[in-house]
Enzyme design. Sequence first.
Site, mmCIF file in Angstrom:
data_model
loop_
_atom_site.group_PDB
_atom_site.id
_atom_site.type_symbol
_atom_site.label_atom_id
_atom_site.label_comp_id
_atom_site.label_asym_id
_atom_site.label_seq_id
_atom_site.Cartn_x
_atom_site.Cartn_y
_atom_site.Cartn_z
ATOM 1 N N ASP A 237 98.743 65.260 86.931
ATOM 2 C CA ASP A 237 97.554 64.966 87.725
ATOM 3 C C ASP A 237 96.806 63.779 87.107
ATOM 4 O O ASP A 237 96.478 63.809 85.922
ATOM 5 C CB ASP A 237 96.652 66.207 87.739
ATOM 6 C CG ASP A 237 95.497 66.113 88.718
ATOM 7 O OD1 ASP A 237 94.948 65.004 88.903
ATOM 8 O OD2 ASP A 237 95.121 67.150 89.289
ATOM 9 N N GLY A 263 102.170 66.454 90.448
ATOM 10 C CA GLY A 263 100.887 65.794 90.342
ATOM 11 C C GLY A 263 99.723 66.617 90.847
ATOM 12 O O GLY A 263 99.709 67.847 90.730
ATOM 13 N N HIS A 264 98.752 65.925 91.450
ATOM 14 C CA HIS A 264 97.485 66.529 91.865
ATOM 15 C C HIS A 264 97.691 67.572 92.954
ATOM 16 O O HIS A 264 97.244 68.714 92.827
ATOM 17 C CB HIS A 264 96.573 65.398 92.354
ATOM 18 C CG HIS A 264 95.168 65.791 92.646
ATOM 19 N ND1 HIS A 264 94.323 66.344 91.716
ATOM 20 C CD2 HIS A 264 94.446 65.684 93.795
ATOM 21 C CE1 HIS A 264 93.138 66.554 92.261
ATOM 22 N NE2 HIS A 264 93.181 66.176 93.517
ATOM 23 N N PHE A 265 98.367 67.200 94.030
ATOM 24 C CA PHE A 265 98.608 68.113 95.154
ATOM 25 C C PHE A 265 99.889 68.907 94.896
ATOM 26 O O PHE A 265 100.912 68.715 95.549
ATOM 27 C CB PHE A 265 98.702 67.331 96.468
ATOM 28 C CG PHE A 265 97.363 66.940 97.028
ATOM 29 C CD1 PHE A 265 96.619 67.824 97.790
ATOM 30 C CD2 PHE A 265 96.834 65.681 96.784
ATOM 31 C CE1 PHE A 265 95.385 67.477 98.312
ATOM 32 C CE2 PHE A 265 95.600 65.314 97.301
ATOM 33 C CZ PHE A 265 94.867 66.212 98.065
ATOM 34 N N ALA A 266 99.796 69.818 93.951
ATOM 35 C CA ALA A 266 100.984 70.536 93.489
ATOM 36 C C ALA A 266 101.644 71.364 94.590
ATOM 37 O O ALA A 266 102.858 71.609 94.547
ATOM 38 C CB ALA A 266 100.623 71.435 92.308
#
Length: 283
Positions: A237, A263-266
Amino acid sequence: MTSIAYRSVDVDGLRVFYREAGPADAPTLLLLHGFPSAGHMFRDLIPHLADRFHLVAPDLPGFGQTELPPREEFDYTFEHLAAVIDRFTEVIGLERFALYVFDYGAPTGFRIAAEHPERITAIVSQNGNAYEEGLSEGWNPIRAYWEDPSPANRDALRSLLTPDATRWQYTHGTPDPTAVSPDGSTLDDAYLARPGSDEIQLDLFGDYRTNVARYPAFQDYFRRHQPPLLAVWGRNDPFFLPAGAEAFKRDLPHATVRLLDTGHFALETHAEEIATAIREFLA
């Protein structure tokens, strides 16, 4: 096939949209999304959990299908967002529930938990931060706006509202960006393009400083009430570092931390793995 209902409810004059699935008498999991998304970010997770849990995913004020009142009529702060979602749970009759918090959903949900600790059965934090060490250098432009809320520093943040920035949030840190569907980011961009949405989002960037100021209060809630907590985190992330996930153990020694290679939007890449972790955690 999972049956999902798409509903709206009046919360003190504001129309709040939400998704609902699973048996009404099953344990409830309140799913709180982040920036710049909406409840649709849970579209792949819900089918994995709806056989065992009652799932409720509202769109926060200013996001998704929830009503978008102008700034002159609605105070776009995280304190107000939390108050609306708190009332939302009361209006639809949620008495006790677990929280799934992500990004903006974390300071929203943690405010509710600290206010009503008796209502919270457990917390799943997916890149939902509550510790200073979890904030990366990616926050530096926003921090500059906190320190000097000048028009120039505000305008500098408009680059975070572009389609390229949205797509980057979805794909950065994923092993294979081509495996990330463009549907979610394209829908987010459509919501961001609504008249007035840009200024609302800039207001929330500025107000995020209040969340950092509340971190000690959130941590005090963790220490005093010891809610069961699962931190399941995209380790790559660009905004919320793995150190933020590990930090939960400082106040919650029995917390479970799982770091995923994404990343961020897992949920875009690891919905099944996250669902399995939740099923084990809430068993």
